[in-house]
Design a protein around this motif. Sequence first.
Motif, PDB file in Angstrom:
ATOM      1  N   PHE A   1       2.507   0.275  -6.756  1.00  0.00           N
ATOM      2  CA  PHE A   1       1.439   0.785  -7.628  1.00  0.00           C
ATOM      3  C   PHE A   1       1.974   1.369  -8.926  1.00  0.00           C
ATOM      4  O   PHE A   1       1.277   1.398  -9.931  1.00  0.00           O
ATOM      5  CB  PHE A   1       0.631   1.877  -6.905  1.00  0.00           C
ATOM      6  CG  PHE A   1      -0.170   1.371  -5.744  1.00  0.00           C
ATOM      7  CD1 PHE A   1      -1.233   0.494  -5.946  1.00  0.00           C
ATOM      8  CD2 PHE A   1       0.139   1.759  -4.450  1.00  0.00           C
ATOM      9  CE1 PHE A   1      -1.980   0.028  -4.863  1.00  0.00           C
ATOM     10  CE2 PHE A   1      -0.599   1.293  -3.376  1.00  0.00           C
ATOM     11  CZ  PHE A   1      -1.663   0.424  -3.585  1.00  0.00           C
ATOM     12  N   GLY A   2       3.204   1.881  -8.894  1.00  0.00           N
ATOM     13  CA  GLY A   2       3.745   2.594 -10.055  1.00  0.00           C
ATOM     14  C   GLY A   2       4.339   1.670 -11.103  1.00  0.00           C
ATOM     15  O   GLY A   2       4.071   1.804 -12.298  1.00  0.00           O
ATOM     16  N   LEU A   3       5.164   0.709 -10.665  1.00  0.00           N
ATOM     17  CA  LEU A   3       5.839  -0.154 -11.634  1.00  0.00           C
ATOM     18  C   LEU A   3       4.875  -0.882 -12.578  1.00  0.00           C
ATOM     19  O   LEU A   3       5.197  -1.055 -13.753  1.00  0.00           O
ATOM     20  CB  LEU A   3       6.767  -1.149 -10.922  1.00  0.00           C
ATOM     21  CG  LEU A   3       8.099  -0.583 -10.423  1.00  0.00           C
ATOM     22  CD1 LEU A   3       8.989  -1.692  -9.858  1.00  0.00           C
ATOM     23  CD2 LEU A   3       8.839   0.163 -11.525  1.00  0.00           C
TER      24      LEU A   3
ATOM     25  N   MET B   1       5.212   2.902  -2.599  1.00  0.00           N
ATOM     26  CA  MET B   1       4.048   3.010  -3.480  1.00  0.00           C
ATOM     27  C   MET B   1       4.479   2.993  -4.949  1.00  0.00           C
ATOM     28  O   MET B   1       3.786   2.432  -5.794  1.00  0.00           O
ATOM     29  CB  MET B   1       3.292   4.320  -3.205  1.00  0.00           C
ATOM     30  CG  MET B   1       2.736   4.422  -1.812  1.00  0.00           C
ATOM     31  SD  MET B   1       1.471   3.184  -1.521  1.00  0.00           S
ATOM     32  CE  MET B   1       0.593   3.915  -0.161  1.00  0.00           C
ATOM     33  N   ILE B   2       5.611   3.635  -5.234  1.00  0.00           N
ATOM     34  CA  ILE B   2       6.099   3.655  -6.623  1.00  0.00           C
ATOM     35  C   ILE B   2       6.354   2.227  -7.090  1.00  0.00           C
ATOM     36  O   ILE B   2       5.981   1.842  -8.196  1.00  0.00           O
ATOM     37  CB  ILE B   2       7.382   4.519  -6.751  1.00  0.00           C
ATOM     38  CG1 ILE B   2       7.022   6.004  -6.685  1.00  0.00           C
ATOM     39  CG2 ILE B   2       8.107   4.226  -8.060  1.00  0.00           C
ATOM     40  CD1 ILE B   2       8.205   6.941  -6.788  1.00  0.00           C
TER      41      ILE B   2
ATOM     42  N   LEU C   1       7.666   5.822   2.141  1.00  0.00           N
ATOM     43  CA  LEU C   1       6.317   5.402   1.756  1.00  0.00           C
ATOM     44  C   LEU C   1       6.072   5.675   0.270  1.00  0.00           C
ATOM     45  O   LEU C   1       5.465   4.861  -0.428  1.00  0.00           O
ATOM     46  CB  LEU C   1       5.273   6.137   2.611  1.00  0.00           C
ATOM     47  CG  LEU C   1       3.818   5.697   2.429  1.00  0.00           C
ATOM     48  CD1 LEU C   1       3.625   4.246   2.846  1.00  0.00           C
ATOM     49  CD2 LEU C   1       2.874   6.595   3.234  1.00  0.00           C
ATOM     50  N   VAL C   2       6.550   6.818  -0.210  1.00  0.00           N
ATOM     51  CA  VAL C   2       6.403   7.142  -1.627  1.00  0.00           C
ATOM     52  C   VAL C   2       7.140   6.109  -2.481  1.00  0.00           C
ATOM     53  O   VAL C   2       6.620   5.613  -3.485  1.00  0.00           O
ATOM     54  CB  VAL C   2       6.930   8.560  -1.930  1.00  0.00           C
ATOM     55  CG1 VAL C   2       6.866   8.856  -3.422  1.00  0.00           C
ATOM     56  CG2 VAL C   2       6.151   9.599  -1.155  1.00  0.00           C
TER      57      VAL C   2
END
Lengths: 235, 251, 222
Positions: C72-74, C68-69, C64-65
């Motif tokens: 939402f992160g990129l 999300m990376i 899940l992390v």
Amino acid sequence: MLENLIEVARHGPKLLRAGAINVSLLFALIAVGFLVGTVIAVVQVYGGRPLRAAARGFEWLFRSIPAAVLMMIFLYGPPRIGVGKIDPFLAATLALGLRSAAYQSQIFRGAIQAIPTGQMLAARSMGMGRLRAVASVILPQAFRLSVPGWSNEFSSVIKDTTLAYLVGLNEIMRQAKTVYDGVHMRLAMPTLIFVALCFLVATYAGNYLLGVVERQFRIPGLQMPGSGRTMEHSH
Amino acid sequence: MSPLLRVEELHKRYGSEQVLRGVSFGLEKGETKVIIGPSGTGKSTLLRCINRLTPPDRGRVWLEDVEITHAKAQINRLRAQIGFVFQSFNLFSHLTALGNVRIAPMRVLGLTKEQATRLARAELRRVGLGEKEDAFPAELSGGQQQRVSIARALAMGPKLILFDEPTSALDPELIGEVLEVMVSLAREGMTMLVVTHEMGFARSVADEILFMEHGVIVEQGTPRQMFTQPQHARTGEFLHKISELYGEAAS
Amino acid sequence: MTFDPAWLPRLAHGLQVTLSVVAASIAIGFGIGILLAIGRVYAPRPIRWLCAAYIQFFRGTPLLVQLMIVYFGLPTWGITLSAFSSAILAFGLNTAAYQAEYFRGAIQAVRGGQMMAARSVGMSFRQAVVLIVLPQALRIVIPSWSNELILMLKYSSIAFAITLLDLMGQAKRIAGREFMYFEIYLVVAAYYLALVFIVSQLLRLLERRVAIPGLGAPGESR
């Protein structure tokens, strides 16, 4: 970038407090999984036909239905069938805990079956009842044989605590989201990397502790034949 | 005429253990030489150093006028000309007998599938296994597996074949069929270098026997010399011990 | 319990998305996984370490992390992907690490003599890996690889967290509109049960089809 990191660091304590919820959930899941898993394994090996079938059905259901779906069923099921409202922590504990039980029972069952039948015979020959023999002779050996497989399961469950995010539990992923949601999207990467690092540390620490426990309880000559090749079930 | 294979001063060490300490000899075309000696004296290492499956530390090896040990030698092309038969067969587990014999002619020599198949069938018949071409290694006896592996070596049309204790992993009743194939190869004029404990084979087929111990060739000579009047006490002791161990088969 | 047939087309669409995402990510993971495994077994030290680090990271952190990376992160780094692409990328990179470990085990289970025999008939290192080692390793790996594929199938259901309208995403949408939470999730559970059953049967068929006598996973003990 640097200012982003500093800003995320400001949220560090908040994230770690939320991480404590993941840790509580971890212990709850492991406890449920261990207890139920042991019972299921014993039933599968020693139970009568109907019980065995029920245990197999349980295993099949909880291993085949995705964790996310299980959690939704445990969250929305109880109110619908009139049991009453259930909070996300409990729903996650039941769904993920019973799921872990299904995996743990498989590990324990393999270990029980790897113990030579002579052990049971010897115990019975000294007058122990079946249940007594299982509890005093078989399980203490089986748990030791289970260590490699069980360690994998443990690592899996650590990571799976994040799945409680999906039922709205205020655990570390959800706290992380509050940090980067809305206008602070630029904080997403550093925040999530921070969370990822937390998990790397937790996984290492967990494995280290398990190693210590394993050495404490190790008995010479008691090991799974061809051990060390068990499969993970979680990402 | 220069020999087909020339080995000069080969050295090899594993960690602190000096396995080969300067081994030199030659092999003429059509000759069969047998290497004997106690286990752990570097016989297998010597064979592997010859085609560089194990790289030697020092020394040189020539195949005719090409130096195998040269840094720029085209080692794969050279290995294709030197057959190797392993103690543990090492047939490719995922291929049938036919597939095992056919794959290198196809992939290394560049034959078409039809050509390679025809060749492979001929070689399997030559070792008496024409009927078994569709069997997988696990479906063959040890003796049959070793014969397939000889066919695999033969299919490359090698200039010589190295045999590394080809019968040591076999049950006694299966040794004969493999030796039979090797004897007929020798009679047909194949150049062979054989590490073995089969003294009967050495006595009847070898042009020369090399006795190795502690990483050096202690003595070499014709079978008659070696068996009747060895120059070194150790050679006599070894031959005596081995014929006791192996009983009739060795004498 | 109420079941509305109007759900079916939407669930069917979701199912299609689920299958596409899983197929694509498994394929990506297969390619990268083989390279990582070869890197871990045969490559010189710095590359071996890099491969090991990759595997450690992706196996040591929650999926899940990672999801999300990517989603939402990129964008923080200027890379914005759709939910569909994000799911494929995150799942693909993740399963690559797991597949790599299974491939590595299988490659190491191929006996050392096979490589030596391949080299002895003049094959290059590459030929030996491609023609001799991998065909055996890939057969040995099928049981654990099947397990991995089915895991991915189940884990793909977390992608609704990044708004993907897969089977689970469609279910959540229907549930939200019609207040039929419990019912719809039971239906989805049945979908996954059927899916897991069918896929595992297909994989078993594959395993039987390519089986070769004497070539199985050594010490099958799962």
